[in-house]
Design a protein around this motif. Structure first.
Motif, PDB file in Angstrom:
ATOM      1  N   PRO A 118       8.036  -6.958  -3.035  1.00 43.92           N
ATOM      2  CA  PRO A 118       7.479  -7.373  -1.744  1.00 43.92           C
ATOM      3  C   PRO A 118       5.991  -7.705  -1.786  1.00 43.92           C
ATOM      4  N   ALA A 119       5.216  -6.907  -2.538  1.00 41.43           N
ATOM      5  CA  ALA A 119       3.768  -7.119  -2.560  1.00 41.43           C
ATOM      6  C   ALA A 119       3.404  -8.459  -3.191  1.00 41.43           C
ATOM      7  N   GLN A 175       0.789  -1.231   0.000  1.00 42.00           N
ATOM      8  CA  GLN A 175       0.000   0.000   0.000  1.00 42.00           C
ATOM      9  C   GLN A 175       0.830   1.294   0.000  1.00 42.00           C
ATOM     10  N   PRO A 176       1.891   1.419   0.809  1.00 36.08           N
ATOM     11  CA  PRO A 176       2.663   2.671   0.775  1.00 36.08           C
ATOM     12  C   PRO A 176       3.238   2.974  -0.605  1.00 36.08           C
ATOM     13  N   PHE A 177       3.762   1.944  -1.284  1.00 35.29           N
ATOM     14  CA  PHE A 177       4.306   2.133  -2.633  1.00 35.29           C
ATOM     15  C   PHE A 177       3.206   2.551  -3.598  1.00 35.29           C
ATOM     16  N   ASP A 178       2.018   1.953  -3.437  1.00 33.09           N
ATOM     17  CA  ASP A 178       0.920   2.242  -4.347  1.00 33.09           C
ATOM     18  C   ASP A 178       0.436   3.674  -4.186  1.00 33.09           C
ATOM     19  N   THR A 179       0.410   4.165  -2.959  1.00 37.80           N
ATOM     20  CA  THR A 179      -0.008   5.539  -2.717  1.00 37.80           C
ATOM     21  C   THR A 179       0.925   6.521  -3.425  1.00 37.80           C
ATOM     22  N   VAL A 180       2.229   6.293  -3.313  1.00 35.52           N
ATOM     23  CA  VAL A 180       3.205   7.159  -3.990  1.00 35.52           C
ATOM     24  C   VAL A 180       3.041   7.055  -5.495  1.00 35.52           C
ATOM     25  N   LYS A 181       2.853   5.841  -6.002  1.00 32.41           N
ATOM     26  CA  LYS A 181       2.675   5.634  -7.448  1.00 32.41           C
ATOM     27  C   LYS A 181       1.484   6.414  -7.981  1.00 32.41           C
ATOM     28  N   VAL A 182       0.343   6.318  -7.294  1.00 31.34           N
ATOM     29  CA  VAL A 182      -0.879   6.981  -7.758  1.00 31.34           C
ATOM     30  C   VAL A 182      -0.723   8.495  -7.718  1.00 31.34           C
ATOM     31  N   ARG A 183      -0.085   9.002  -6.682  1.00 26.11           N
ATOM     32  CA  ARG A 183       0.103  10.455  -6.595  1.00 26.11           C
ATOM     33  C   ARG A 183       1.003  10.961  -7.729  1.00 26.11           C
ATOM     34  N   LEU A 184       2.031  10.220  -8.066  1.00 24.29           N
ATOM     35  CA  LEU A 184       2.899  10.613  -9.169  1.00 24.29           C
ATOM     36  C   LEU A 184       2.178  10.530 -10.509  1.00 24.29           C
ATOM     37  N   GLY A 226      -0.344   8.750   5.975  1.00 28.29           N
ATOM     38  CA  GLY A 226      -0.729   9.104   4.616  1.00 28.29           C
ATOM     39  C   GLY A 226      -0.432   8.023   3.608  1.00 28.29           C
ATOM     40  N   PHE A 227       0.582   7.191   3.907  1.00 29.61           N
ATOM     41  CA  PHE A 227       0.925   6.103   2.978  1.00 29.61           C
ATOM     42  C   PHE A 227      -0.139   5.002   2.982  1.00 29.61           C
ATOM     43  N   TYR A 228      -0.971   4.997   4.011  1.00 27.99           N
ATOM     44  CA  TYR A 228      -2.014   3.974   4.108  1.00 27.99           C
ATOM     45  C   TYR A 228      -3.403   4.568   3.907  1.00 27.99           C
ATOM     46  N   LYS A 229      -3.461   5.738   3.258  1.00 28.29           N
ATOM     47  CA  LYS A 229      -4.761   6.324   2.920  1.00 28.29           C
ATOM     48  C   LYS A 229      -5.542   5.363   2.022  1.00 28.29           C
ATOM     49  N   GLY A 230      -6.813   5.202   2.318  1.00 30.31           N
ATOM     50  CA  GLY A 230      -7.654   4.341   1.493  1.00 30.31           C
ATOM     51  C   GLY A 230      -7.389   2.867   1.674  1.00 30.31           C
ATOM     52  N   THR A 231      -6.733   2.482   2.783  1.00 32.95           N
ATOM     53  CA  THR A 231      -6.378   1.073   2.970  1.00 32.95           C
ATOM     54  C   THR A 231      -7.593   0.198   3.253  1.00 32.95           C
ATOM     55  N   THR A 232      -8.609   0.764   3.912  1.00 31.60           N
ATOM     56  CA  THR A 232      -9.792  -0.040   4.257  1.00 31.60           C
ATOM     57  C   THR A 232     -10.430  -0.653   3.024  1.00 31.60           C
ATOM     58  N   THR A 233     -10.560   0.168   1.981  1.00 29.44           N
ATOM     59  CA  THR A 233     -11.182  -0.342   0.747  1.00 29.44           C
ATOM     60  C   THR A 233     -10.396  -1.492   0.140  1.00 29.44           C
ATOM     61  N   PRO A 234      -9.078  -1.351  -0.106  1.00 29.98           N
ATOM     62  CA  PRO A 234      -8.354  -2.485  -0.682  1.00 29.98           C
ATOM     63  C   PRO A 234      -8.212  -3.664   0.269  1.00 29.98           C
ATOM     64  N   LEU A 235      -8.197  -3.412   1.589  1.00 27.32           N
ATOM     65  CA  LEU A 235      -8.064  -4.522   2.526  1.00 27.32           C
ATOM     66  C   LEU A 235      -9.243  -5.483   2.374  1.00 27.32           C
ATOM     67  N   VAL A 236     -10.427  -4.918   2.220  1.00 28.08           N
ATOM     68  CA  VAL A 236     -11.612  -5.747   1.970  1.00 28.08           C
ATOM     69  C   VAL A 236     -11.655  -6.152   0.502  1.00 28.08           C
ATOM     70  N   GLY A 237     -11.477  -5.144  -0.373  1.00 30.37           N
ATOM     71  CA  GLY A 237     -11.636  -5.377  -1.796  1.00 30.37           C
ATOM     72  C   GLY A 237     -10.557  -6.233  -2.408  1.00 30.37           C
ATOM     73  N   VAL A 238      -9.287  -5.992  -2.033  1.00 30.99           N
ATOM     74  CA  VAL A 238      -8.203  -6.779  -2.632  1.00 30.99           C
ATOM     75  C   VAL A 238      -8.264  -8.222  -2.165  1.00 30.99           C
ATOM     76  N   GLY A 239      -8.676  -8.431  -0.898  1.00 31.19           N
ATOM     77  CA  GLY A 239      -8.876  -9.806  -0.432  1.00 31.19           C
ATOM     78  C   GLY A 239      -9.868 -10.528  -1.327  1.00 31.19           C
ATOM     79  N   LEU A 240     -10.963  -9.832  -1.668  1.00 34.13           N
ATOM     80  CA  LEU A 240     -11.966 -10.414  -2.561  1.00 34.13           C
ATOM     81  C   LEU A 240     -11.409 -10.563  -3.971  1.00 34.13           C
ATOM     82  N   CYS A 241     -10.688  -9.526  -4.439  1.00 33.13           N
ATOM     83  CA  CYS A 241     -10.116  -9.573  -5.792  1.00 33.13           C
ATOM     84  C   CYS A 241      -9.158 -10.744  -5.968  1.00 33.13           C
ATOM     85  N   VAL A 242      -8.245 -10.903  -5.013  1.00 27.87           N
ATOM     86  CA  VAL A 242      -7.252 -11.980  -5.131  1.00 27.87           C
ATOM     87  C   VAL A 242      -7.924 -13.342  -4.989  1.00 27.87           C
TER      88      VAL A 242
END
Length: 304
Positions: free
Chosen positions: A287-288, A34-43, A68-84
């Motif tokens: 790592p991810a 998640q921290p890497f993804d937050t930086v990626k999206v902002r860039l 701030g690196f874990y902004k929006g983590t709740t959504t992917p924590l539920v959603g990515v679990g379902l996605c994967v």
């Protein structure tokens, strides 16, 4: 119980195990990446605010703290679990289907062709896009807003509610065409890379899948992540820009669709624009995705 009923019950149990193991892999992926993804999206979506990866990291800490690196983590924590879960459920089903087509004896590890592995992964990606599109849409909108009174959304549920009330399901699924394209090719390459490496190792060593060393699983997972992002990053940039764009002209909408977005990136930023933010993305890939596959494989070993 008839043979058909036994096979159905066995298939249902396999599907449950695939889903559970996929959920474990998905949760591991979120915490690791998640921290890497937050930086990626902002860039990707706010190039005017950041000079590069280090600058984005520094300003995120300065404005939002480490949280701030874990902004929006709740959504992917539920959603990515379902996605994967969906990814591995469909992938394992497709592998078994191709194994039957190839006439592989029951209980024997299948040897699928590169084309079969790619199509199995691509099918998993398209199925996954039904959930990943909205999940990533909500996540990126939360990731790009800064903390404080200027924040438009109070959290995932508020974000979903505002978008749905204003724009319905089409708003929730904004950027879905780009998402489907990314998922098709991205997961085709993702699972092709991982499964081809696993197959080769099994064939060379004679070991069962459950006997593969954890280090190799992590290494192959990292390789799968690189295979996915190096071949799918430009369409991911387009997806992120579409999903953080305004919903209407009055809200500052910049792009008319996927093709219009691609044309404007090329005109305004050049070819480099399609690879903005790739550094944190590739740093995240190892790592991810190592965490994803080790989580899945270990869970499958426990579940049997």
């Amino acid at each position: 119980m008839s043979q058909v009923e036994v096979e159905r019950a066995d298939g249902a149990m396999r599907a449950v195990k695939d889903c559970l193991a996929g959920s474990v892999g998905g949760i591991a992926q979120v915490f690791a990446g998640q921290p890497f993804d937050t930086v990626k999206v902002r860039l990707q979506t706010q190039p005017e605010l950041y000079r590069g990866t280090i600058d984005a990291v520094r300003k995120t800490i300065q404005n939002d703290g480490f949280g701030g690196f874990y902004k929006g983590t709740t959504t992917p924590l539920v959603g990515v679990g379902l996605c994967v879960s969906i990814q591995f459920l469909v992938m394992e089903h497709m592998k078994r289907t191709f194994a039957r087509v190839n006439g592989t004896p029951g209980g024997q590890a299948p040897n699928l062709s590169a084309a079969q592995l790619y199509m199995a992964g691509a099918t998993a990606g398209v199925a996954n896009s039904i959930v990943s599109g909205p999940v990533e849409h909500i996540r990126v909108r939360l990731q790009v807003q800064t903390a404080g009174s200027a924040a438009r959304y109070k959290g995932p549920l508020d974000c979903i509610g505002q978008i749905y009330r204003g724009f319905g399901w089409s708003g929730i699924y904004k950027g879905q065409v780009a998402t489907v394209i990314r998922e098709f090719n991205g997961y085709g390459m993702y699972f092709l890379a991982y499964e081809a490496l696993v197959q080769r190792t099994i064939n060379q060593t004679g070991k069962r899948r459950a006997e593969l060393p954890s280090g190799l699983v992590c290494l192959y997972g990292a390789a799968a992540g690189f295979a996915m992002w190096l071949t799918s990053y430009p369409i991911d940039v387009i997806k992120s820009k579409l999903q953080t764009d305004g919903f209407a002209a009055g809200e500052g909408r910049k792009y008319g669709g996927t093709i219009d977005c691609a044309q404007k990136i090329m005109r305004q930023e050049g070819f480099r624009g399609f690879f903005r933010g790739i550094a944190p993305c590739l740093l995240r890939a190892a790592p991810a995705n190592a965490a994803t596959f080790i989580g899945f494989e270990m869970a499958m070993r426990v579940l049997g």
